[in-house]
Design a protein around this motif. Structure first.
Motif, PDB file in Angstrom:
ATOM      1  N   TRP B 158     -12.862 -48.192 -30.606  1.00 55.89           N
ATOM      2  CA  TRP B 158     -12.315 -46.801 -31.489  1.00 55.89           C
ATOM      3  C   TRP B 158     -10.591 -46.760 -31.364  1.00 55.89           C
ATOM      4  O   TRP B 158      -9.951 -47.578 -30.739  1.00 55.89           O
ATOM      5  CB  TRP B 158     -13.001 -45.968 -29.559  1.00 55.89           C
ATOM      6  CG  TRP B 158     -12.654 -46.614 -28.795  1.00 55.89           C
ATOM      7  CD1 TRP B 158     -13.363 -47.453 -27.663  1.00 55.89           C
ATOM      8  CD2 TRP B 158     -10.716 -46.800 -27.749  1.00 55.89           C
ATOM      9  NE1 TRP B 158     -12.803 -48.458 -26.667  1.00 55.89           N
ATOM     10  CE2 TRP B 158     -10.971 -47.166 -26.709  1.00 55.89           C
ATOM     11  CE3 TRP B 158     -10.022 -46.158 -28.093  1.00 55.89           C
ATOM     12  CZ2 TRP B 158      -9.717 -47.274 -25.777  1.00 55.89           C
ATOM     13  CZ3 TRP B 158      -8.582 -46.595 -27.341  1.00 55.89           C
ATOM     14  CH2 TRP B 158      -8.825 -47.318 -26.293  1.00 55.89           C
ATOM     15  N   THR B 159     -10.552 -45.515 -31.874  1.00 54.96           N
ATOM     16  CA  THR B 159      -9.097 -45.341 -32.209  1.00 54.96           C
ATOM     17  C   THR B 159      -9.098 -43.807 -30.901  1.00 54.96           C
ATOM     18  O   THR B 159      -9.777 -42.778 -31.604  1.00 54.96           O
ATOM     19  CB  THR B 159      -8.924 -44.779 -33.399  1.00 54.96           C
ATOM     20  OG1 THR B 159      -9.368 -45.767 -33.595  1.00 54.96           O
ATOM     21  CG2 THR B 159      -7.163 -44.570 -33.130  1.00 54.96           C
ATOM     22  N   LYS B 161      -8.684 -40.709 -29.507  1.00 52.46           N
ATOM     23  CA  LYS B 161      -8.846 -39.231 -31.055  1.00 52.46           C
ATOM     24  C   LYS B 161      -8.138 -37.530 -30.325  1.00 52.46           C
ATOM     25  O   LYS B 161      -8.810 -37.840 -28.779  1.00 52.46           O
ATOM     26  CB  LYS B 161      -9.595 -38.396 -31.793  1.00 52.46           C
ATOM     27  CG  LYS B 161      -9.956 -40.002 -32.970  1.00 52.46           C
ATOM     28  CD  LYS B 161      -9.195 -39.473 -34.078  1.00 52.46           C
ATOM     29  CE  LYS B 161      -9.239 -40.374 -35.587  1.00 52.46           C
ATOM     30  NZ  LYS B 161     -10.419 -40.757 -35.565  1.00 52.46           N
ATOM     31  N   HIS B 187      -0.515 -45.398 -32.814  1.00 53.87           N
ATOM     32  CA  HIS B 187      -2.014 -45.128 -31.791  1.00 53.87           C
ATOM     33  C   HIS B 187      -2.765 -46.483 -31.451  1.00 53.87           C
ATOM     34  O   HIS B 187      -2.219 -47.043 -30.889  1.00 53.87           O
ATOM     35  CB  HIS B 187      -2.819 -46.203 -33.774  1.00 53.87           C
ATOM     36  CG  HIS B 187      -2.547 -44.803 -34.576  1.00 53.87           C
ATOM     37  ND1 HIS B 187      -3.469 -43.027 -35.188  1.00 53.87           N
ATOM     38  CD2 HIS B 187      -2.278 -44.821 -35.793  1.00 53.87           C
ATOM     39  CE1 HIS B 187      -3.066 -42.997 -35.585  1.00 53.87           C
ATOM     40  NE2 HIS B 187      -1.874 -43.614 -36.773  1.00 53.87           N
ATOM     41  N   LYS B 189      -6.057 -48.025 -29.830  1.00 60.10           N
ATOM     42  CA  LYS B 189      -6.977 -48.525 -30.420  1.00 60.10           C
ATOM     43  C   LYS B 189      -7.622 -49.680 -28.979  1.00 60.10           C
ATOM     44  O   LYS B 189      -6.500 -49.945 -27.993  1.00 60.10           O
ATOM     45  CB  LYS B 189      -7.079 -49.712 -31.590  1.00 60.10           C
ATOM     46  CG  LYS B 189      -6.236 -48.204 -32.666  1.00 60.10           C
ATOM     47  CD  LYS B 189      -6.064 -49.855 -33.480  1.00 60.10           C
ATOM     48  CE  LYS B 189      -5.484 -48.495 -35.141  1.00 60.10           C
ATOM     49  NZ  LYS B 189      -5.087 -49.062 -35.895  1.00 60.10           N
TER      50      LYS B 189
END
Lengths: 283, 266
Positions: B158-159, B161, B187, B189
């Protein structure tokens, strides 16, 4: 006119009891204080504990009978403590309750609910912790501030010595142009603009004598009279009298003497003469 | 009689200087209002009122105004008040609250016509601190105080969000729209066990104007019981490391809840 004449005749030969301001120290009090006293004690306070009926006459709905309306105010009692509180026109009512149709009346006291709160005076720039009633706070709110409330409410409604004393202080402060706010000239100007209109109702003498109880006013006038009197020692009086007599007798020594004792050296005490370090006053 | 006449006279003189323009409202009664059960006897014209008899001191309660609801008072705020409004706004509040908490501390003034004019200028001025809504400051404090647990999957890639954060907020009872959430530029991750139990931050924009940084902690979750990491009790009180060195400055600015708790207990 006729009624006046009748009255004066009625009073003929009847002993007129001297009032507060007719005898003793009371007679010395100035007109300004008498005016305040009349406003404070001898005027009926506004109706707080009853709703006065309006109009002059009332017609009975059933019989059509007309009767005059005479509002007899409910007698109020003010305890000693109320002088250090702000009750906002409330007072203690002593009376009876008829709790049951068939039972005897029961004595009852209706007492205002007191609480401690804070009031803020803009003019004096101070907060006071005082005991008040809810009515006082709501009066302050409806008058938009404590100062407005004090200045607008006449003495017969303020009643307590605390409120009257504060009112005097506020009035004096306004008369002097708010010296406590010297550091903030803008605020000073604003407050003076806001409250100056209340000063028109009083002369400076009236402000000076506003809000004292009768005994306080008596003490005040006594003190004032005392201050004005200068006590001259009898030895000086007797000396002057003696010199006068001697002069009258054309005795030469008396002619050179001064009538004032201070110039003759009598003013200095014997102790000052004895003291080697004491300096003689040079006047 | 003379007493009555004096009454009339002095009241008339007082009415002269009682200016009706300023705040002459109806008299307020917050007290016992009584009525005589038996009316007093009528007195003759011009003669003093008749002496009251004992039965004329029997009173009936008409109204006890203490039990009645008192009307609100209008005040003009002189500074921003949490949950009420900005400077220069006219608000209607309960009389006791208004007097004790607004008028006396100087947070507000009575809404007279003079004050309204005076504070109109303040309302238009830009240099005062203004908030988008009365509750904005409350919301900012509440968000700064919280430590958001963001729980992510341990098995799937997943990243992070905004909608992940939205869900995490929802679990805590905060409804935050997705467009109000801004993630840090770097980001995040996963799954990455190096990031487990580390701090990062998100920025929440309230009413599209006020921005608040919210402290978050990343936790991993697995559907497999064996891989599941045991729950840490009161994780918000533990001293934790920032996820990346870049976050350190922002995170140090957010007041930490654990510190307050410790201070209080000591």
């Amino acid at each position: 006119m006729a009624s006046k004449a009748v009255k004066s005749v009625k009073n003929l030969g009847v002993f007129q009891k001297p009032g507060l301001f007719d005898k003793g120290v009371g007679a010395l009090l100035p007109e300004a204080y008498r005016k305040f006293y009349k406003e404070w004690k001898e005027t009926e306070p506004s109706a707080v504990h009853y709703i006065p009926e309006e109009g002059k006459w009332r017609r009975d709905e059933l019989t059509g009978e007309v009767q005059p309306i005479q509002n007899a105010p409910i007698p109020l009692t003010y305890p000693k403590e109320h002088n250090s509180h702000l009750w906002g026109g409330e007072a203690i009512i002593q009376g009876f309750q008829l709790r049951n149709k068939n039972s005897r009346r029961v004595p009852h006291f209706w007492v205002p609910t007191l609480k401690r709160s804070v009031v803020h005076s803009e003019v004096l720039d101070k907060y006071f912790s005082v005991i008040v009633t809810d009515r006082t706070i709501s009066l302050i709110n409806s008058n938009y501030g404590f100062d407005h409330y004090l200045l607008k409410t006449p003495a017969y409604d303020l009643k307590s010595l605390l409120a009257l004393g504060l009112k005097r202080k506020v009035l004096k402060e306004l008369e002097a142009g708010c010296p406590t706010l010297k550091d903030q000239p803008e605020l000073q100007k604003e407050i003076l603009n806001k409250y100056m209109k209340y000063l028109n109702a009083y002369t400076s003498d009236e402000i000076d004598w506003y809000g004292y109880s009768f005994t306080e006013a008596c003490r005040r006038i006594e003190r004032k009279i005392e201050e004005q009197e200068t006590i001259v020692p009898l030895k000086h009086v007797y000396r002057a009298q003696l010199i006068d007599k001697l002069r009258a007798a054309h005795i030469e020594e008396a002619m050179t003497q001064s009538l004032k004792s201070s110039e003759s050296g009598l003013g200095t005490t014997w102790l000052q003469k004895m003291n080697p370090f004491g300096k003689k006053k040079t006047t | 009689m003379w007493r009555n006449s004096l009454n009339v006279l002095s009241k008339a003189t007082f009415q002269q200087f009682l200016l009706k323009s300023v705040c002459q409202k109806e008299q307020i009664r917050t007290t016992f209002i009584l009525k005589r059960k038996y009316a007093p006897l009528l007195s003759k014209k011009g003669s003093p009122p008749k002496k009251l008899k004992a039965r004329q001191h029997i009173y009936e309660l008409v109204k006890d105004t203490k039990l009645e609801k008192r009307p609100n008072i209008d005040v003009i705020l002189t500074s921003f008040v949490d949950g009420l409004g900005n400077i220069g706004e006219k608000v209607s509040v309960k009389p006791q609250y208004g007097y004790n908490h607004l008028i006396l501390p100087g947070l507000a003034v009575y809404a007279t016509s003079e004050n309204e004019e005076k504070y109109k200028k303040y309302a238009l001025r830009d240099d005062q601190v203004k908030y988008s809504s009365p509750n904005a400051l409350l919301m900012i404090h509440a968000l700064q105080r919280m430590c958001l647990s963001v729980i992510m999957n341990r098995e799937h890639v997943w990243t992070l969000k905004p909608w992940h954060i939205k869900v995490s907020f929802r679990k805590c009872g905060y409804v935050v729209p997705e467009d109000a959430i801004t993630l840090p530029e770097k980001h995040i991750k996963g799954p990455d066990m190096n990031l487990e139990n580390k701090e990062f931050y998100v920025t929440v924009t309230i009413n599209k104007s006020e921005k608040v940084n919210v402290r978050c902690i990343l936790h991993h979750w697995s559907t497999d019981l064996v891989n599941r990491i045991p729950h840490i009790d009161k994780f918000w009180e533990l001293p934790l490391e920032p996820m990346y060195a870049e976050f350190k400055d922002v995170l140090s600015e957010i007041p930490k809840k654990s510190n307050n708790v410790n201070n209080n207990t000591i």
